[in-house]
Design an enzyme around this catalytic site. Structure first.
Site, PDB file in Angstrom:
ATOM      1  N   THR A   1      10.435 -13.221  22.128  1.00 47.87           N
ATOM      2  CA  THR A   1      10.274 -13.168  20.926  1.00 47.87           C
ATOM      3  C   THR A   1       8.696 -13.230  20.383  1.00 47.87           C
ATOM      4  O   THR A   1       8.192 -14.440  20.996  1.00 47.87           O
ATOM      5  CB  THR A   1      11.228 -14.285  20.086  1.00 47.87           C
ATOM      6  OG1 THR A   1      12.591 -13.922  20.553  1.00 47.87           O
ATOM      7  CG2 THR A   1      11.393 -14.062  18.565  1.00 47.87           C
TER       8      THR A   1
ATOM      9  N   ASP B   1       3.893   1.582  30.304  1.00 55.73           N
ATOM     10  CA  ASP B   1       4.652   1.068  29.030  1.00 55.73           C
ATOM     11  C   ASP B   1       4.127   1.396  27.769  1.00 55.73           C
ATOM     12  O   ASP B   1       4.012   0.649  26.807  1.00 55.73           O
ATOM     13  CB  ASP B   1       5.513  -0.178  29.010  1.00 55.73           C
ATOM     14  CG  ASP B   1       6.623  -0.270  28.090  1.00 55.73           C
ATOM     15  OD1 ASP B   1       7.317   0.816  27.692  1.00 55.73           O
ATOM     16  OD2 ASP B   1       6.929  -1.372  27.697  1.00 55.73           O
TER      17      ASP B   1
ATOM     18  N   GLY C   1       8.770  -9.800  15.914  1.00 54.97           N
ATOM     19  CA  GLY C   1       9.563  -8.879  16.550  1.00 54.97           C
ATOM     20  C   GLY C   1      10.399  -9.695  17.655  1.00 54.97           C
ATOM     21  O   GLY C   1       9.957 -10.572  18.262  1.00 54.97           O
TER      22      GLY C   1
END
Length: 433
Positions: A154, A248, A148
């Protein structure tokens, strides 16, 4: 002579404390191994029983000044009692995985370089030893598939040459002038101290001119319920006890291994609440999992910011679809109010005086039963979901209280006992339900 040594040591310490943040990142991989908990020992990690100080070093005197150590090869063993060094000795000395593959000839080299086993190693010697094994080097890991890509990093699937195990390689691009992003520095510093069965393990750090690579245990993404929700809450309760806000939480940041163990991951937006500050940023939490108080601009929040996200994830695990998939802040609030009802002074005291709330001029929506949207949820699950999705932050159930909810009764008393031992070994569970 003694006075000169003291002056030299103080000067060395002052210079060391003034190093750039990027330089200090290369040392964190070595420090992380020293803080492993007993839970990690079950995964094959052995620890040395030495009392450690707050900086990751022994409270005892090193016996060898870090300034004197230049290379593991050049330093001779100060132990007069020669004995055969085994792989287990090195694993214990350096807190290494039990299945690590040491380089050929390393046992003999370590015997020449290590101080006696009843004395601690200096920080520089420990770091040099780990480097010689292969930690902190790109060539130690084989990059396989791309998993991803995010805004600043990355993630690749990889394999460690040291253990032959799969790993996740998170490559963070470094700007020439700005260096490492603050999110990366924050993630590393927090994960260095957060050692728990339900939090992803950071194995190694590789720092080059163009890239900062974080090496994590390899896990797959998750979509399942009860036992996974329990593990999510247990990991979150551990963070909240240590005054760390994740900020998050979303399904993409929950990972699960082949044993069914869930791990909290991606601490790039996390924040240690113990750091003195009056307010926090409201530009946190992915939109679909952001609580209404933060959507309306609140910057004075605490652990309940994470609990709203738990509720959204709980619903998504049950139904397979997001609860509030808004495209903008206003759209997100509309979706929330359509299901939970437009807040009033009775459901959210003080909301009608909020300038931000009045600006949107929301229609008067009436609350709908959550079971209409998640018909497969039982009564206990519905009750827990309602406690998580409260408008007023202080009314949301805490992670610790949620773990005691009847929804998890089917897991048995032994799971609860183990949970409270991991969270607070010196306290006894005090059920409230």
């Amino acid at each position: 002579m003694d006075r000169m040594k003291i002056i030299k040591r103080r000067l060395s310490m002052s210079l060391r404390s003034a190093r750039p943040v990027d330089d200090s990142l290369s040392e964190l991989a070595e420090q992380m191994a020293l803080d492993e908990s007993s839970a990690a020992r079950d995964n094959g990690i052995v620890h040395e029983n030495v009392k450690m100080g707050s900086d990751g070093e022994s409270d005892q005197a090193s016996g060898t000044s870090s300034d004197e150590v230049q290379s593991p090869v050049r330093v001779r063993m100060r132990n007069n009692h020669h004995r055969r060094i085994s792989n287990e000795d090195i694993n214990k000395r350096l807190s290494l995985p039990a299945d690590i593959r040491l380089p050929e000839g390393y046992l003999e080299k370590f015997a020449m370089n290590s101080p006696p086993f009843d004395k601690p190693m200096s920080r520089r010697l420990r770091r040099a030893s780990l480097s010689e094994i292969g930690f902190g080097k790109l060539e130690t890991y084989i990059k396989l598939d791309k998993l991803g890509e995010g805004t600043y990093a990355t993630v690749f699937k990889g394999r460690s040459k040291l253990t032959d195990n799969l790993v996740a390689l998170k490559e963070i691009r470094l700007e020439h002038e700005e260096g490492a992003p603050c999110t990366a520095i924050r993630e590393v510093s927090l994960l260095k101290d957060l050692k728990h069965a339900n939090i992803v393990t950071l194995h190694d750090i590789i720092h080059t001119d163009k890239c900062l690579t974080l090496v994590f245990e390899y896990l797959v993404r998750l979509y399942c319920v009860c036992i996974f929700l329990f593990q999510l809450l247990r990991g979150l309760a551990y963070c909240h006890r240590r005054k760390v806000l994740h900020r998050d939480l979303k399904p993409q940041n929950l990972l699960i291994n082949e044993k069914g163990e869930l791990k909290l991951a991606d601490f790039g937006l996390a924040r240690a609440k113990s750091v003195p500050t009056k307010t926090y940023s409201n530009e946190v939490v992915t939109l679909w999992y952001r609580p209404p108080d933060v959507l309306l601009g609140s910057t004075e929040y605490s652990t309940p910011i994470d609990m709203w996200g738990v509720g959204c994830i709980f619903y998504e695990m049950i139904t397979g679809r997001p609860l509030f998939p808004g495209s903008t802040v206003e759209d997100e609030l509309h979706l929330i109010f359509r299901i939970l009802g437009t807040p009033t002074e009775e459901t959210w005291p003080g909301i009608t005086t909020s300038e931000e709330f009045k600006t949107y001029n929301f229609p008067r929506y009436h609350a709908e039963p959550l079971v209409n949207h998640a018909p497969r949820i039982d009564n206990d699950g519905h009750d827990l979901l309602s406690l998580l999705l409260q408008f007023e932050a202080k009314k949301r159930v805490s992670a610790e209280d949620a773990l005691r909810h009847p929804y998890f009764r089917s897991l048995g008393e032994q799971v609860q006992t183990l949970t409270w031992f991991l969270l607070a070994p010196d306290t006894k569970p005090n059920p409230r339900y």
